[in-house]
Design a protein around this motif. Structure first.
Motif, mmCIF file in Angstrom:
data_model
loop_
_atom_site.group_PDB
_atom_site.id
_atom_site.type_symbol
_atom_site.label_atom_id
_atom_site.label_comp_id
_atom_site.label_asym_id
_atom_site.label_seq_id
_atom_site.Cartn_x
_atom_site.Cartn_y
_atom_site.Cartn_z
ATOM 1 N N GLU A 148 0.819 -1.221 0.000
ATOM 2 C CA GLU A 148 0.000 0.000 0.000
ATOM 3 C C GLU A 148 0.854 1.273 0.000
ATOM 4 N N ASP A 149 1.894 1.323 0.812
ATOM 5 C CA ASP A 149 2.705 2.544 0.894
ATOM 6 C C ASP A 149 3.726 2.616 -0.239
ATOM 7 N N PHE A 150 4.432 1.489 -0.466
ATOM 8 C CA PHE A 150 5.511 1.538 -1.449
ATOM 9 C C PHE A 150 5.063 1.092 -2.849
ATOM 10 N N TYR A 188 11.860 3.758 7.857
ATOM 11 C CA TYR A 188 10.439 4.090 7.786
ATOM 12 C C TYR A 188 9.624 3.093 8.606
ATOM 13 N N THR A 190 10.792 1.340 11.187
ATOM 14 C CA THR A 190 11.337 1.093 12.528
ATOM 15 C C THR A 190 10.792 2.073 13.569
ATOM 16 N N PHE A 191 10.250 1.525 14.640
ATOM 17 C CA PHE A 191 9.811 2.362 15.756
ATOM 18 C C PHE A 191 10.496 1.969 17.061
ATOM 19 N N GLU A 203 8.027 8.113 18.584
ATOM 20 C CA GLU A 203 6.606 8.494 18.593
ATOM 21 C C GLU A 203 5.948 8.191 17.240
ATOM 22 N N GLU A 207 2.740 12.908 9.866
ATOM 23 C CA GLU A 207 2.744 13.137 8.423
ATOM 24 C C GLU A 207 2.525 11.832 7.644
ATOM 25 N N ALA A 208 3.156 10.749 8.122
ATOM 26 C CA ALA A 208 3.023 9.459 7.423
ATOM 27 C C ALA A 208 1.680 8.827 7.798
ATOM 28 N N LYS A 209 0.613 9.403 7.288
ATOM 29 C CA LYS A 209 -0.727 9.025 7.744
ATOM 30 C C LYS A 209 -1.114 7.566 7.486
ATOM 31 N N PRO A 210 -0.867 7.023 6.279
ATOM 32 C CA PRO A 210 -1.243 5.608 6.085
ATOM 33 C C PRO A 210 -0.514 4.688 7.066
#
Lengths: 407, 459
Positions: A148-150, A188, A190-191, A203, A207-210
């Protein structure tokens, strides 16, 4: 305990059952002769910098040497060999691969105490259905993010044969990615940083809503269903801990063994009284002081949540409600979790800490790394690295064929 | 190419331009003036200039730029200087262009036409409205937001969004500053400003390679452009020295390195380790050495500094030390090696490859250091600062932790809440404690200091 694999069994598997065409359909055949392969042969001798003229030559090598582990590496400008190892030749491309291992969720403090997120008592290569769900959730999350994102189309999943799963992204654009480009995608995703030590949590971004929405839809839901106060509503198989040697064990198993019949669905009080009644001792040190570790954890967590104004009743309401919601998303999360900044901050860090995917970064970043060959035998378990793309959500390793099953 | 590039975009193919050899020097000189005076960084024809004069200016611009490239192409130090100043000029023009389509076209040229789309095109391609689906809003550019930055109030359309293929802007993806959909990264121009500048500089360097080939092919050309090269050397050197001193906020000749109170935490810690243990890693030596140089330390003082503090001096006379170990110091000053006049690394580079106090020291030790260093401050202020700093470190926001520490130390806030470069930290700390009285701000935790974040030091 698995019996030692016989070399002739391995050779026979490669000769009669290894799907060579399916394997070569994953990689670009035009460059086959310039691709590096690595193998564990004989008594655990690892060899790499090997290339083959044709796929058939590779298979012949695997049959002849009864390879215990087979790995596939990158493609170079010239064929890798002992005289021209990969350090000396020019890199051309490599598939984009993710590796999720269950032991990536373990961590230990400076005193060697387990501080990982698996609450079932498993650690290292050992796993149960409870903790394997971390791998399943991670695979679903990464699969969706990649598509979906990439915008990647071909994401193929394989069981690694032992303790995790691999994703091969086969879209042509990905194989030429350099290290910074691979690293950017990893970052992208990694949290949880320094996951083996401090496990510090980033956190959730705005901005990266999806990505943010997916965290709430998949990870938050999974956290609330599986890791948030798991024993508050229904009895679960609690963990006992020996106060003498600190070993942990599951209560139902130890009680069933002692009583001689299957035990399940027991309340905490009943378990504790049974421990006393049957004078159950620690199977490791024979100490007599077994503590209900799960109850202790539950009480501590309830106390912590109380500080944010979340009472036991409110927590129960959340647990009941989450079971009723099918399509959980960001909005429902906002309705479900009380509007308290500190509580929400605490929740989001717990969600990411306990259920967010953890990826073995080296496998994705290192463009010259060799990865387990799809459909090959895992020399330690005898299991086959099968394609699990169609059922990543439900795949559990005990359904995987072992090499002996073919004969 | 189906799109038109603006004249101010220096990578645009200029077509055929003929300039007499006799005019080369004056063309190059005019172009150099443009770097020195920001008044000349114009992109549109001012009303007081006629069409003919404007055309002449454009020819001077393109021709002058070509000649400067030829002159520096074989000298890595000058090439690096030209890349920086051209990069600054490009960034200024990109940010100030009032035509949004111009910006899009420049991006198309830099990243390839198929890799850039407007949000409107994306809406048509995917058949839904991105703004609506993801609750996005283009807040109109507030001049006040940028008025203290180096661009002043000339900023245009920086809050508007564009779509770029994700693999073209890796740092933005890594920082999760893009909305990703099917491989398209939807980003605000403000967020990609620096990435775009880096791409421009990358392409500029590959064009320089072509200039180098021309110089090597035509034998007398090097001699013809020598006066231009000499002029660039003179200007680059004076601009570099003046620039560094002005950025540090001190007069040339003053020595910030003599005031350790203005050192950033990373350098203070490395100097402390050096003095107690006698050695640092190679990268850390480099970090301290380049910092001290830019803080005004002359090479002879730096020889002495390392001779006195490092164990490398054991059994060695000062002369032997200068001769043998001094190589690295001379390298830092551009006297040996590639001849590059190095600056200390940025905070991001320090976090990844050098030493960052906040990223590499244990949190418990940091907390202890703060308690000892500020033992005279009120306990509640210290506790609050420790709480904030710990949270930022845990979230890997090391540059913000440094900014929070700076506020605790100086009482001045850092706009943007992030330190980007150790020299910026030093400049502000120096200004606070040793600057002229008129520059002093009250010791008030809520006062606003000028924008450290938007200033950049070339590394």
């Amino acid at each position: 305990m698995m019996k030692k694999l016989k070399p002739e069994t391995i050779s026979k598997y490669y000769e009669d059952h290894f799907p060579l065409d399916r394997f070569t359909s994953l990689i670009d055949k035009t460059d086959f002769h310039n691709r590096e392969f690595g193998f564990v042969v004989g008594e655990d001798r690892f060899v790499r910098n090997i290339s083959f003229h044709k796929p058939k030559n590779m298979l012949d090598f695997m049959i002849k040497n009864s390879v215990k582990h087979a790995y596939v590496g990158a493609v170079y400008e010239t064929p890798p060999s002992k005289d021209f190892p990969i350090q000396k030749i020019k890199w051309k491309y490599r598939e984009f691969i993710f590796d999720i291992d269950i032991d990536e969720y373990d961590a230990y403090n400076e005193d060697g105490k387990y501080v990982g997120v698996r609450t079932c008592g498993c650690k290292g290569d050992v796993f149960c259905k409870d903790c394997w769900s971390l791998v399943q959730d991670a695979a679903v999350f990464i699969d969706k993010t990649m598509k979906e994102d990439f915008g990647f189309k071909e994401v193929i999943w394989f069981y690694s044969g032992r303790r995790g799963v691999h994703a091969w992204i086969l879209d042509e654009i990905t194989r030429n990615f350099d290290q910074p480009q691979r690293l950017a995608i990893l970052d992208y995703l990694t949290f949880v940083h320094d996951k083996k030590r401090t496990q510090s949590i980033e956190e959730i971004p705005n901005e990266a809503k999806p990505l943010r929405n997916r965290i709430y839809a998949l990870v938050a839901k999974s956290y609330l269903e599986k890791s948030f106060l798991p024993s508050l509503l229904n009895p679960v198989n609690p963990l006992l801990q020996c106060r003498n040697c600190n070993s942990k064990m599951k209560a139902y198993e130890i009680l069933s063994e002692t009583i001689g019949k299957e035990v399940k669905g027991m309340s905490f009080d009943k378990i504790e009284s049974s421990l006393k009644q049957y004078q159950i001792k620690c199977p490791y040190c024979h100490g007599e002081d077994l503590e209900n570790f799960s109850r202790k954890e539950l009480e501590e967590e309830l106390e912590r949540l109380n500080e944010f104004g979340l009472t036991e009743n409110k927590a129960k309401r959340i647990l009941r409600r989450i079971k009723e919601i099918d399509n959980f998303d960001h909005n429902q999360y906002n309705i479900l979790i009380p509007e308290n900044t500190k509580l929400r901050k605490y929740f989001s860090s717990q969600i990411l800490l306990y259920r967010y995917p953890r990826i073995d970064r080296k496998v994705t970043m290192d463009t010259r790394r060799v990865s387990r060959m799809p459909f090959s035998v895992h020399g330690k378990t005898g299991q086959i690295a099968i394609d699990i793309t169609k059922n990543i959500r439900d795949f559990y390793p005990d359904s995987t064929p072992q090499v002996q099953d073919f004969f | 190419m189906s799109f038109e590039l603006p004249d101010w975009y220096i990578l645009k193919d200029p077509g055929d331009i003929t300039i007499e050899v006799d005019s080369w020097y004056s063309f190059a000189e005019k172009r150099l003036e443009r770097f020195l005076s920001q008044d000349l960084w114009i992109i549109n024809r001012p009303t007081w200039i006629t069409e003919d004069e404007w055309f002449k200016t454009k020819v001077e611009e393109i021709g002058g730029h070509f000649l400067l490239r030829l002159a520096v192409s074989k000298d890595p130090r000058l090439a690096s200087w030209l890349k920086e100043v051209e990069g600054d000029l490009f960034e200024f023009r990109f940010v100030s262009s009032s035509d949004f389509d111009e910006k899009i076209n420049v991006l198309k040229d830099l990243y390839g036409e198929k890799n850039i789309k407007t949000i409107n095109t994306l809406n048509q391609d995917f058949n839904f409205d991105f703004y609506e689906r993801f609750h996005l809003a283009d807040t109109p550019t507030k001049p006040s937001r940028y008025e203290r930055s180096k661009f002043g109030t000339t900023v245009k359309d920086l809050d508007k969004r564009v779509a770029i293929r994700f693999h073209k802007i890796s740092p933005i993806i890594a920082a999760k500053k893009a909305l990703l959909y099917q491989g398209w990264a939807i980003v605000r121009l403000a967020d990609i400003r620096l990435v775009v500048k880096r791409e421009f500089e990358k392409q500029f360097i590959s064009i320089l390679e072509k200039s180098k080939e021309i110089i090597e092919r035509i034998t007398d050309l090097e001699e013809t452009i020598k006066p231009i090269k000499d002029k660039i050397t003179e200007i680059a050197r004076s601009a570099r020295v003046a620039g560094d001193f002005s950025r540090l906020g001190i007069e040339e000749g003053e020595a910030i390195f003599t005031k350790p109170e203005s050192y950033p935490p990373c350098i203070l810690e490395l100097v402390r380790v050096l003095q107690s243990e006698g050695h640092l890693s190679h990268a850390e030596n480099w970090q301290v050495g380049t910092f001290l140089k830019r803080a005004g330390m002359k090479i002879n003082d730096q020889y002495k500094f390392w001779y006195e503090n490092s164990v490398d001096n054991v059994g060695m006379t000062y002369e032997e030390f200068v001769q043998r170990i001094g190589y690295q110091i001379r390298h830092i000053y551009g006297i040996e090696g590639g001849g590059i006049d190095y600056s200390p690394p940025s905070c991001k580079t320090c976090i990844n490859a050098y030493y960052c106090y906040w990223a590499h020291k244990k949190l418990e030790d940091i907390v202890e250091d703060i308690k000892i260093r500020f033992k005279d401050k009120s306990e509640s202020i210290i506790d609050k600062a420790i709480d904030d700093i710990s949270r930022l470190i845990i979230n890997q926001r090391f540059q913000s932790a440094c900014a929070r520490f700076f506020t605790l130390y100086t009482g001045w806030n850092v706009r943007g809440r992030r330190i980007n470069h150790m020299l910026n930290y030093s400049r502000q700390a120096y200004k606070k404690f040793f600057g002229k009285k008129s520059d002093d701000k009250s010791d008030d935790e809520t006062s606003e200091e000028e924008n450290i974040n938007d200033e950049e030091i070339k590394a």
